[in-house]
Design a protein around this motif. Structure first.
Motif, mmCIF file in Angstrom:
data_model
loop_
_atom_site.group_PDB
_atom_site.id
_atom_site.type_symbol
_atom_site.label_atom_id
_atom_site.label_comp_id
_atom_site.label_asym_id
_atom_site.label_seq_id
_atom_site.Cartn_x
_atom_site.Cartn_y
_atom_site.Cartn_z
ATOM 1 N N ALA A 58 15.906 1.649 -5.858
ATOM 2 C CA ALA A 58 14.548 2.176 -5.999
ATOM 3 C C ALA A 58 13.903 2.393 -4.633
ATOM 4 O O ALA A 58 13.209 3.394 -4.421
ATOM 5 C CB ALA A 58 13.695 1.233 -6.842
ATOM 6 N N GLN A 59 14.134 1.470 -3.692
ATOM 7 C CA GLN A 59 13.589 1.632 -2.343
ATOM 8 C C GLN A 59 14.147 2.894 -1.685
ATOM 9 O O GLN A 59 13.407 3.674 -1.076
ATOM 10 C CB GLN A 59 13.935 0.419 -1.482
ATOM 11 N N GLN A 60 15.451 3.093 -1.804
ATOM 12 C CA GLN A 60 16.092 4.267 -1.210
ATOM 13 C C GLN A 60 15.561 5.558 -1.826
ATOM 14 O O GLN A 60 15.218 6.505 -1.101
ATOM 15 C CB GLN A 60 17.611 4.184 -1.371
ATOM 16 N N LEU A 61 15.484 5.593 -3.149
ATOM 17 C CA LEU A 61 14.969 6.777 -3.826
ATOM 18 C C LEU A 61 13.503 7.025 -3.479
ATOM 19 O O LEU A 61 13.076 8.167 -3.330
ATOM 20 C CB LEU A 61 15.142 6.647 -5.341
ATOM 21 N N GLY A 62 12.746 5.953 -3.346
ATOM 22 C CA GLY A 62 11.343 6.091 -2.967
ATOM 23 C C GLY A 62 11.196 6.779 -1.627
ATOM 24 O O GLY A 62 10.394 7.708 -1.476
ATOM 25 N N ARG A 63 11.972 6.347 -0.649
ATOM 26 C CA ARG A 63 11.901 6.970 0.679
ATOM 27 C C ARG A 63 12.396 8.413 0.648
ATOM 28 O O ARG A 63 11.869 9.265 1.361
ATOM 29 C CB ARG A 63 12.690 6.145 1.695
ATOM 30 N N GLN A 64 13.398 8.692 -0.168
ATOM 31 C CA GLN A 64 13.960 10.042 -0.239
ATOM 32 C C GLN A 64 13.093 11.002 -1.047
ATOM 33 O O GLN A 64 13.010 12.182 -0.706
ATOM 34 C CB GLN A 64 15.351 10.003 -0.874
ATOM 35 N N ARG A 65 12.469 10.523 -2.127
ATOM 36 C CA ARG A 65 11.822 11.412 -3.089
ATOM 37 C C ARG A 65 10.332 11.252 -3.252
ATOM 38 O O ARG A 65 9.598 12.228 -3.270
ATOM 39 C CB ARG A 65 12.405 11.177 -4.489
ATOM 40 N N TRP A 66 9.903 10.015 -3.520
ATOM 41 C CA TRP A 66 8.587 9.828 -4.112
ATOM 42 C C TRP A 66 7.476 9.390 -3.176
ATOM 43 O O TRP A 66 6.304 9.471 -3.543
ATOM 44 C CB TRP A 66 8.682 8.792 -5.243
ATOM 45 N N LEU A 67 7.801 8.880 -2.007
ATOM 46 C CA LEU A 67 6.765 8.259 -1.179
ATOM 47 C C LEU A 67 6.495 9.040 0.107
ATOM 48 O O LEU A 67 7.425 9.414 0.823
ATOM 49 C CB LEU A 67 7.169 6.827 -0.819
ATOM 50 N N ALA A 68 5.216 9.271 0.358
ATOM 51 C CA ALA A 68 4.804 9.834 1.644
ATOM 52 C C ALA A 68 4.770 8.713 2.680
ATOM 53 O O ALA A 68 5.115 8.922 3.843
ATOM 54 C CB ALA A 68 3.437 10.491 1.525
ATOM 55 N N SER A 69 4.363 7.518 2.238
ATOM 56 C CA SER A 69 4.333 6.356 3.132
ATOM 57 C C SER A 69 4.160 5.091 2.305
ATOM 58 O O SER A 69 3.765 5.143 1.142
ATOM 59 C CB SER A 69 3.185 6.468 4.145
ATOM 60 N N THR A 96 0.884 -1.158 0.000
ATOM 61 C CA THR A 96 0.000 0.000 0.000
ATOM 62 C C THR A 96 0.923 1.208 0.000
ATOM 63 O O THR A 96 1.683 1.419 0.945
ATOM 64 C CB THR A 96 -0.919 0.005 1.236
ATOM 65 N N ILE A 97 0.890 1.972 -1.077
ATOM 66 C CA ILE A 97 1.871 3.022 -1.319
ATOM 67 C C ILE A 97 1.159 4.356 -1.496
ATOM 68 O O ILE A 97 0.239 4.466 -2.315
ATOM 69 C CB ILE A 97 2.674 2.712 -2.602
ATOM 70 N N THR A 98 1.595 5.350 -0.734
ATOM 71 C CA THR A 98 1.068 6.692 -0.892
ATOM 72 C C THR A 98 2.163 7.574 -1.469
ATOM 73 O O THR A 98 3.134 7.887 -0.767
ATOM 74 C CB THR A 98 0.581 7.273 0.459
ATOM 75 N N PRO A 99 2.056 7.933 -2.742
ATOM 76 C CA PRO A 99 3.068 8.803 -3.344
ATOM 77 C C PRO A 99 3.041 10.187 -2.704
ATOM 78 O O PRO A 99 1.994 10.671 -2.273
ATOM 79 C CB PRO A 99 2.654 8.882 -4.817
ATOM 80 N N SER A 100 4.196 10.826 -2.666
ATOM 81 C CA SER A 100 4.298 12.161 -2.090
ATOM 82 C C SER A 100 3.801 13.232 -3.042
ATOM 83 O O SER A 100 3.488 14.346 -2.624
ATOM 84 C CB SER A 100 5.756 12.472 -1.727
ATOM 85 N N GLY A 101 3.746 12.896 -4.339
ATOM 86 C CA GLY A 101 3.377 13.886 -5.338
ATOM 87 C C GLY A 101 4.581 14.638 -5.874
ATOM 88 O O GLY A 101 4.477 15.396 -6.829
ATOM 89 N N THR A 102 5.745 14.405 -5.260
ATOM 90 C CA THR A 102 6.976 15.026 -5.723
ATOM 91 C C THR A 102 7.532 14.218 -6.890
ATOM 92 O O THR A 102 7.638 12.997 -6.797
ATOM 93 C CB THR A 102 8.012 15.063 -4.580
#
Length: 123
Positions: A84-95, A19-25
């Protein structure tokens, strides 16, 4: 968008539910990386298939089916996936939330078939 239903093997098999919530960034970067990870996981040993949907709140729900638990652990360690996991936490994912489960039994209903087919007779 919902991915199509696919025929599953007989249980047991495993699922990883994301369950992925994108940050919108950087939505373009997120979409590009997501596409690459989907292409890569499809070649991963033990991968069986996937389904996905966008939830009403905009979160992504992705269910990936695997033959065994070791396949899931190996995917988590895949070097490109680690980046991809690291970039997701840094950039793209709110949670995000990941749940892993072993499917012990499964059953389904298809209109017009006249049967509710359970693999072990239980519901």
């Amino acid at each position: 968008m919902t991915t199509p239903y696919f025929a599953r093997p007989e249980p047991p098999y495993y699922v990883a539910v994301f369950t992925i919530t994108p940050s919108g960034t950087d939505p373009d970067g997120y979409a590009e990386m997501n596409k690459r990870m989907l292409e890569l996981v499809e070649t991963h040993p033990g991968y069986l298939g996937r389904e996905s949907a966008v939830l009403p709140d905009g979160s992504d729900l992705v269910v990936i089916y695997y033959a065994d638990a070791e396949s899931i652990r190996a995917w988590k360690r895949n070097p490109e996936h680690v980046v991809a996991q690291q970039l997701g936490r840094q950039r793209w994912l709110a949670s995000y939330r990941v749940e892993v489960a072993r499917v012990e039994r499964a059953y389904e209903f298809t209109a017009g078939s006249g049967v509710d087919a359970a693999s072990d007779g239980g519901g």
